[in-house]
Write a protein that holds these residues in place. Structure first.
Motif, short mmCIF file in Angstrom:
data_model
loop_
_atom_site.label_atom_id
_atom_site.label_comp_id
_atom_site.label_asym_id
_atom_site.label_seq_id
_atom_site.Cartn_x
_atom_site.Cartn_y
_atom_site.Cartn_z
N ASN A 98 0.80 -1.25 0.10
CA ASN A 98 -0.05 0.06 0.14
C ASN A 98 0.92 1.19 -0.12
N GLY A 99 2.17 1.14 -0.30
CA GLY A 99 3.08 2.29 -0.35
C GLY A 99 3.28 2.73 0.79
N MET A 100 3.34 1.91 2.04
CA MET A 100 3.69 2.65 3.33
C MET A 100 4.90 1.98 4.00
N LYS A 101 5.43 2.70 4.88
CA LYS A 101 6.45 1.91 5.60
C LYS A 101 6.20 1.80 7.20
N LEU A 102 6.84 1.07 8.03
CA LEU A 102 6.77 0.65 9.22
C LEU A 102 7.91 1.21 9.99
N ALA A 103 7.61 1.67 11.34
CA ALA A 103 8.71 2.05 12.19
C ALA A 103 8.38 1.64 13.51
N GLU A 104 9.51 1.28 14.42
CA GLU A 104 9.27 0.79 15.61
C GLU A 104 8.83 2.05 16.66
N GLY A 105 7.59 1.58 17.34
CA GLY A 105 7.06 2.54 18.21
C GLY A 105 7.99 2.75 19.50
N LYS A 106 8.36 3.78 19.91
CA LYS A 106 9.17 4.14 21.25
C LYS A 106 7.96 4.38 22.26
N GLY A 107 6.76 4.59 22.23
CA GLY A 107 6.10 5.38 23.08
C GLY A 107 5.91 6.75 23.09
#
Length: 290
Positions: A219-228
């Motif tokens: 879907n043309g998106m990216k993920l990143a680790e959530g730190k809070g």
């Protein structure tokens, strides 16, 4: 727990204005006619979400502003971390702007993918992704007493549910399909409270991350680790991924469950689930201002 009669009348008139705007947007955006049924349906998810986004962007006020203005106060809520219903199920949560429409989309996914009825669906509105909770583990909606305000605690609106582990790929696909061109459909609601969030066992180091990453990329998106306490994801085509063990889901208050979207009405049967499930004990008061 409910708005006064005058407030409900004001909300009804506001909805009517938005629906007239939706009709115009649909005629411009859709090349073919839509079919009127229990709920408006576009010939394709892409066209439908394009129209929804257009109307949301034209809305004169954010959902938060309307709720606060109509109620005369910011109501509160609180939830506990949800647990998997069975050993072969996992707890996940999805967030993309306002949790009202996300809950409806996830309940539809439970019906279509798992064959669950609306009443048996596990999707509930709530909060996740913050580093803190209030007294007694509370996480609440905005309220005049400033009791455990979810925004101040760094949480985002989200919808938690329990699903069979082997069905996660299908739910991941449905989640990313709630976005339009990589962005949430209600950009008028802004701030970290509305960031896109995905909660899965193990987070970015868990077995479900590669599946989510593939769905996001399609879907043309990216993920990143959530730190809070992460910032808004608007205009970034980004979703923060959280480990549900470190960043659990906190169920929201009763009045936020099975709620109509700012633009779309989901029907009396859907809205009645709030009272049916409260009577059965599936949802209950959470200890915050309601």
């Amino acid at each position: 727990q409910n708005l006064s009669q005058s407030h409900r009348e004001a909300e009804r008139k506001s909805m009517a204005v938005h629906m007239r705007m939706l009709t115009v947007a649909l005629s411009i955006s859709a090349a073919s006619a839509f079919v009127a049924g229990p709920a408006l349906r576009m010939p394709s998810n892409t066209a439908r979400r394009a129209a929804m986004t257009k109307v949301h962007m034209q809305a004169p006020a954010s959902r938060r502003e309307v709720v606060l203005g109509l109620a005369g106060l910011a109501l509160g809520g609180f939830g506990k971390a949800e647990k998997a219903a069975a050993a072969d199920e996992i707890q996940v949560y999805f967030g993309s702007g306002c949790f009202w429409h996300v809950q409806h989309e996830m309940i539809k996914a439970e019906q279509e993918i798992l064959g669950r009825s609306q009443k048996d669906a596990t999707s509930l509105a709530g909060y996740a992704g913050g580093l803190k909770t209030g007294p007694e583990g509370k996480v609440c909606y905005h309220n005049l007493m400033m009791d455990s305000d979810y925004g101040r605690l760094g949480h985002s609106e989200a919808v938690g549910l329990s699903i069979p582990a082997d069905k996660f790929p299908e739910f991941a696909k449905e989640y990313f399909n709630t976005f339009y061109k990589g962005e949430r459909i209600d950009p008028q609601d802004r701030g970290g409270e509305y960031r896109a969030v995905l909660g899965i066992p193990g987070g970015v180091s868990g077995p479900y991350f590669p599946i989510a990453k593939d769905a996001a990329e399609q879907n043309g998106m990216k993920l990143a680790e959530g730190k809070g306490n992460d910032p808004d994801t608007l205009k970034k085509r980004l979703v923060y991924v959280y480990d549900t063990a470190k960043f659990p889901f906190y169920r929201g208050e009763v009045y936020h469950q099975y709620h109509d979207d700012m633009i779309f009405k989901y029907g009396k049967e859907y809205n009645a689930l709030r009272y049916e499930n409260e009577a059965s004990g599936k949802i209950s008061s959470t200890g915050c201002p309601e």
